[in-house]
Design a protein around this motif. Structure first.
Motif, short mmCIF file in Angstrom:
data_model
loop_
_atom_site.label_atom_id
_atom_site.label_comp_id
_atom_site.label_asym_id
_atom_site.label_seq_id
_atom_site.Cartn_x
_atom_site.Cartn_y
_atom_site.Cartn_z
N THR A 126 0.80 -1.23 0.00
CA THR A 126 0.00 0.00 0.00
C THR A 126 0.83 1.28 0.00
OG1 THR A 126 -0.14 -0.06 2.41
CG2 THR A 126 -1.90 -1.15 1.19
N ALA A 127 2.14 1.19 -0.10
CA ALA A 127 2.99 2.38 -0.05
C ALA A 127 2.61 3.36 -1.16
CB ALA A 127 4.46 1.98 -0.20
N THR A 128 2.42 4.61 -0.80
CA THR A 128 2.09 5.65 -1.76
C THR A 128 3.35 6.12 -2.48
OG1 THR A 128 2.36 7.39 -0.13
CG2 THR A 128 0.16 6.41 -0.34
N ASP A 129 3.17 6.85 -3.58
CA ASP A 129 4.30 7.35 -4.36
C ASP A 129 5.25 8.19 -3.50
OD1 ASP A 129 3.13 6.13 -6.49
OD2 ASP A 129 2.92 7.94 -7.72
N SER A 130 4.72 8.93 -2.54
CA SER A 130 5.56 9.81 -1.73
C SER A 130 6.45 9.04 -0.76
CB SER A 130 4.69 10.81 -0.97
OG SER A 130 3.82 10.14 -0.07
N ARG A 131 6.18 7.74 -0.57
CA ARG A 131 6.99 6.92 0.35
C ARG A 131 7.95 6.00 -0.40
NH1 ARG A 131 3.73 3.34 3.57
NH2 ARG A 131 5.61 3.14 4.87
N ILE A 132 7.82 5.92 -1.72
CA ILE A 132 8.70 5.10 -2.53
C ILE A 132 9.89 5.95 -2.97
CG2 ILE A 132 8.89 3.77 -4.67
CD1 ILE A 132 5.87 3.19 -4.36
N THR A 133 11.10 5.42 -2.80
CA THR A 133 12.31 6.21 -3.01
C THR A 133 13.20 5.61 -4.09
OG1 THR A 133 12.30 6.82 -0.66
CG2 THR A 133 14.35 7.19 -1.88
N LEU A 134 13.71 6.48 -4.95
CA LEU A 134 14.76 6.07 -5.88
C LEU A 134 16.08 6.06 -5.09
CD1 LEU A 134 15.76 5.49 -8.79
CD2 LEU A 134 16.14 7.95 -9.02
N LYS A 135 16.56 4.85 -4.77
CA LYS A 135 17.80 4.74 -4.01
C LYS A 135 18.99 5.19 -4.84
CE LYS A 135 20.75 1.43 -1.58
NZ LYS A 135 20.93 0.00 -1.20
N SER A 136 19.01 4.78 -6.12
CA SER A 136 20.13 5.18 -6.97
C SER A 136 19.77 5.01 -8.43
CB SER A 136 21.38 4.35 -6.66
OG SER A 136 21.15 2.98 -6.96
N LEU A 137 20.31 5.86 -9.26
CA LEU A 137 20.23 5.74 -10.71
C LEU A 137 21.55 6.21 -11.30
CD1 LEU A 137 17.57 6.51 -13.30
CD2 LEU A 137 19.70 7.80 -13.43
N THR A 138 22.08 5.42 -12.23
CA THR A 138 23.28 5.81 -12.95
C THR A 138 23.09 5.50 -14.43
OG1 THR A 138 24.67 5.26 -11.04
CG2 THR A 138 25.78 5.56 -13.15
N GLU A 139 23.32 6.47 -15.27
CA GLU A 139 23.27 6.28 -16.72
C GLU A 139 24.60 6.77 -17.30
OE1 GLU A 139 20.24 6.90 -20.47
OE2 GLU A 139 20.10 8.28 -18.78
N THR A 140 25.24 5.92 -18.10
CA THR A 140 26.57 6.23 -18.62
C THR A 140 26.61 6.02 -20.12
OG1 THR A 140 27.55 5.46 -16.53
CG2 THR A 140 29.03 5.73 -18.42
N TRP A 141 27.13 7.02 -20.83
CA TRP A 141 27.34 6.95 -22.27
C TRP A 141 28.83 7.04 -22.55
CZ3 TRP A 141 22.94 6.40 -25.15
CH2 TRP A 141 21.73 6.80 -24.57
N ASP A 142 29.37 6.14 -23.36
CA ASP A 142 30.74 6.26 -23.84
C ASP A 142 30.71 6.55 -25.33
OD1 ASP A 142 32.02 5.86 -21.44
OD2 ASP A 142 32.18 3.69 -21.69
N LEU A 143 31.39 7.62 -25.73
CA LEU A 143 31.41 8.09 -27.11
C LEU A 143 32.84 8.10 -27.62
CD1 LEU A 143 29.08 11.20 -26.60
CD2 LEU A 143 28.38 8.86 -27.13
N ASP A 144 33.04 7.67 -28.86
CA ASP A 144 34.36 7.64 -29.48
C ASP A 144 34.65 9.00 -30.09
OD1 ASP A 144 36.65 7.24 -30.99
OD2 ASP A 144 36.03 5.26 -31.72
N ALA A 145 35.52 9.77 -29.43
CA ALA A 145 35.80 11.13 -29.89
C ALA A 145 36.47 11.15 -31.25
CB ALA A 145 36.68 11.85 -28.86
N ALA A 146 37.24 10.11 -31.57
CA ALA A 146 37.96 10.07 -32.85
C ALA A 146 37.05 9.74 -34.03
CB ALA A 146 39.09 9.04 -32.78
N GLN A 147 35.83 9.27 -33.73
CA GLN A 147 34.88 8.89 -34.78
C GLN A 147 33.62 9.75 -34.70
OE1 GLN A 147 35.47 6.67 -37.22
NE2 GLN A 147 37.52 6.27 -36.41
N GLY A 148 33.80 11.03 -34.52
CA GLY A 148 32.65 11.93 -34.49
C GLY A 148 31.75 11.72 -33.30
N TYR A 149 32.34 11.31 -32.17
CA TYR A 149 31.58 11.04 -30.95
C TYR A 149 30.52 9.95 -31.18
CZ TYR A 149 34.01 15.12 -29.26
OH TYR A 149 34.99 16.00 -28.91
#
Length: 233
Positions: free
Chosen positions: A159-182
């Motif tokens: 029954t937990a409401t949205d205000s009691r649910i917590t995002l503990k962690s989020l990580t988003e990572t992009w790796d781009l090749d700078a030598a190939q136009g990113y």
């Protein structure tokens, strides 16, 4: 990424739901995706494996803004990419990179790879209540991906409401090749939500990685039966 007709990506994903005193519910996913840029289309074929070792094939196609999904022996279903049940099955690193533009200012920029040849963009977040996370561009995907589990849990008496649910962690990572136009070389995405229940927390987590395996020179063609698929419920 539009410099080539298409790209091939290898996908790896995992998800889990952990409740104190019970065996965790887990699943993993592996797939290969071909993504064309002109026209924009996606072909994604892979296998879902549950924690009990049950394996199920999955095929996902995107064409003309519509997604088509077939799991195991089930019938094809289709729907717009705005449909959560369709969107959660689609792993499109090129489209994700385009969407990243809406929150790129939040990213930390650094050098990565051998000799610092890659540029790394990383977004991290924690501590957000679900009620607030829904409106944050960088967190919308995590909310969308987690919601089916939340619907099931609420149906089971959580029954937990949205205000009691917590995002503990989020990580988003992009790796781009700078030598190939990113050019995009990899994309990694991981989150964990905490849902209060009976004095403890239910932990819902997911992690997805997409690695660029090079140019795709073919075409994406819908298989027979997909075009006549029913709309997703």
């Amino acid at each position: 990424m539009s410099a080539e007709k298409g790209w091939t990506f290898v996908l790896h994903g995992s998800e889990s739901l952990v409740m104190a005193g019970q065996a965790p519910s887990t699943a993993t996913y592996t797939a290969t995706a071909h993504r064309t840029t002109a026209p924009e289309a996606l072909q994604q074929t892979g296998t879902i494996t549950t924690g009990k070792g049950v394996r199920k094939s999955e095929a996902v196609y995107v064409a003309g803004g519509t997604g088509y999904v077939k799991e195991g022996g089930e019938a094809w279903k289709k729907g717009p990419l705005s449909d959560r049940d369709i969107a959660n099955d689609v792993e499109d690193p090129v489209a994700d990179l385009e969407a990243f533009g809406a929150y790129a200012k939040s990213a930390k920029v650094s050098r990565a790879g051998a000799g610092g040849a890659d540029v790394r963009l990383q977004v991290a977040a924690s501590g957000w209540q679900l009620s607030a996370a829904r409106s944050r561009p960088a967190l919308k995907r995590a909310v969308r991906e987690m919601e089916p589990a939340l619907v099931q849990l609420r149906g089971a008496g959580v029954t937990a409401t949205d205000s009691r649910i917590t995002l503990k962690s989020l990580t988003e990572t992009w790796d781009l090749d700078a030598a190939q136009g990113y050019r995009l070389t990899s994309h990694r995405y991981a989150y964990t939500f905490l849902i209060p229940y009976q004095g403890g927390d239910i932990t819902v987590s997911q992690e997805v990685r997409a690695d660029n395996r090079g140019v795709f020179a073919g075409s994406v063609v819908l298989p027979s039966g997909a075009a006549a698929a029913r709309e997703a419920a």
